[in-house]
Design a protein around this motif. Structure first.
Motif, short mmCIF file in Angstrom:
data_model
loop_
_atom_site.label_atom_id
_atom_site.label_comp_id
_atom_site.label_asym_id
_atom_site.label_seq_id
_atom_site.Cartn_x
_atom_site.Cartn_y
_atom_site.Cartn_z
N LEU A 225 0.84 -1.21 0.00
CA LEU A 225 0.00 0.00 0.00
C LEU A 225 0.87 1.26 0.00
O LEU A 225 0.66 2.18 -0.80
CB LEU A 225 -0.93 0.00 1.22
N ILE A 226 1.86 1.31 0.89
CA ILE A 226 2.74 2.48 0.98
C ILE A 226 3.51 2.66 -0.32
O ILE A 226 3.61 3.78 -0.86
CB ILE A 226 3.72 2.32 2.17
N CYS A 227 4.03 1.56 -0.85
CA CYS A 227 4.80 1.63 -2.11
C CYS A 227 3.93 2.11 -3.27
O CYS A 227 4.34 2.96 -4.06
CB CYS A 227 5.42 0.28 -2.45
N TYR A 228 2.71 1.56 -3.38
CA TYR A 228 1.81 1.94 -4.48
C TYR A 228 1.46 3.43 -4.42
O TYR A 228 1.48 4.13 -5.43
CB TYR A 228 0.51 1.13 -4.42
N LEU A 229 1.09 3.89 -3.23
CA LEU A 229 0.68 5.30 -3.09
C LEU A 229 1.82 6.24 -3.43
O LEU A 229 1.64 7.24 -4.15
CB LEU A 229 0.17 5.57 -1.66
#
Length: 389
Positions: A225-229
């Motif tokens: 999630l953190i990487c995608y955002l």
């Protein structure tokens, strides 16, 4: 470290396809609508992953999806889940193989070597197969190294891109309807769905406490999630909504960074390759375990089914990267949402005959009945989205 490595296998399995597909699929909605959709799908997939972990810990002899399905859903349920599991893993393996072939071809062209995508992904698949057959501890160690290198590359890329962020780009969006947002949620769903590796990882961490199993799943879901955002923020902020929406494959996305610096283009290419390799490792591990669990105990035959067959299919379905992820999203609703839901309803019954002998080692996902109903509704949303194409 074993649990941390398992979280990274979970994260790495999710990150590959999603990292590369997300900017191309979501750019049309602008950053803020895309981020909102991502959070909804993150909560739904993470809870479903926790349900699958519960079913794995509460079922004795849970070495793979096939045996868990057999003990919880019976013989017919097992055959249905096995069929879906194979369809899903085949779609994902084909998508990753196509992506890796495309990337290797373009990266080697930069240094004057003209290796065909077919030759590139064939050599890659056969070598990676040897690592998977060698055992989970080897996969864990290799994945850990690749994942840490990938995150380092991601930070280099994002740090470089953040210097060129155009804030106006983040507020851009093309014309779209609520139907469009729902329609593309299946591809985003696929980008978070790494639960195919959970039976393998629960089996690998047999001595872990229930809290450790839960934390392994949560950490493995939060990292993507953190990487995608951050990645979406950096790509849209740099290139703008209109430019990113036009890309059809990974090579075009990477080529767009030519305008920035040559070094950045190389780092993005290496990062993308690592993202695909970590995903490929996770999915091929799940497929290999599934073949050993459901088809044959012969390692050589399991190797052929896991690595040679998808190579042949990838040759037939070349240039279908996003389509393969879309098909995988459809299958995943049954396999990764409704399947674990049905399993958990069964294992929570007091008369469940195949319960794990140790109560202390059985994990129960929180939320009770309302969370189960919400999970069913979440699956229905993704299922409906597939028919809006």
């Amino acid at each position: 470290m074993k649990l941390f490595g398992s979280s990274l296998i979970l994260s790495g399995t999710a990150l590959g396809a999603g990292m590369l597909a997300i900017p191309m699929v979501l750019a049309q909605f602008g950053f803020f609508v895309s981020a909102g959709l991502m959070f909804v799908i993150f909560f739904g997939t993470t809870y479903a992953a926790l349900l699958l972990a519960e079913a794995c810990t509460k079922t004795k002899q849970s070495t793979g999806m096939s045996s868990i399905a057999y003990f919880t859903l019976g013989r017919k349920g097992m055959h249905f889940m096995n069929l879906l599991f194979y369809l899903l893993l085949a779609c994902l393996m084909i998508a990753y193989i196509i992506g890796i072939g495309d990337l290797l071809h373009s990266m080697l062209l930069e240094v004057g070597i003209n290796l065909s995508p077919f030759a590139g992904y064939t050599v890659f698949s056969l070598v990676m197969g040897l690592v998977v057959v060698a055992g989970k501890s080897y996969i864990d160690k290799l994945n850990r190294g690749l994942f840490i290198l990938m995150v380092a590359m991601l930070f280099v890329v994002i740090f470089s891109l953040f210097n060129h962020i155009e804030w106006a780009n983040l507020n851009q969006e093309s014309d779209f309807t609520a139907n469009d947002v729902v329609q593309y949620s299946a591809v985003i769903f696929t980008s978070f769905a790494s639960m195919v590796v959970i039976p393998s990882l629960v089996s690998y961490n047999q001595d872990a406490t229930t809290k450790q199993i839960r934390n392994m799943v949560l950490l493995g879901s939060i990292i993507p999630l953190i990487c995608y955002l951050t990645w979406l923020f950096a790509v849209i902020g740099n290139l703008g909504v209109d430019a990113v929406s036009q890309f059809e494959n990974i090579s075009q996305l990477i080529a767009a960074f030519d305008a920035e610096t040559t070094m950045l283009k190389s780092v993005v290419a290496i990062f993308s390759a690592l993202a695909l390799i970590t995903s490929y490792l996770g999915v091929s591990m799940a497929l290999y375990d599934q073949n050993k669990d459901a088809v044959t105990n012969n390692s050589a035959l399991a190797y052929v089914l896991t690595f040679i067959l998808p190579l042949i299919l990838a040759t037939l379905f070349a240039n279908q990267f996003i389509s393969m992820l879309d098909y995988a999203g459809m299958v995943l609703v049954f396999l990764a949402i409704w399947g674990p839901l049905a399993m958990v309803i069964k294992v929570r019954r007091p008369d469940f005959a195949h319960a794990h002998h140790s109560e202390e080692q059985t994990y129960t996902a929180s939320g009770g009945q309302p969370a189960l109903v919400a999970t069913f509704m979440f699956g229905a949303l993704i299922f409906v989205s597939w028919f809006m194409g």
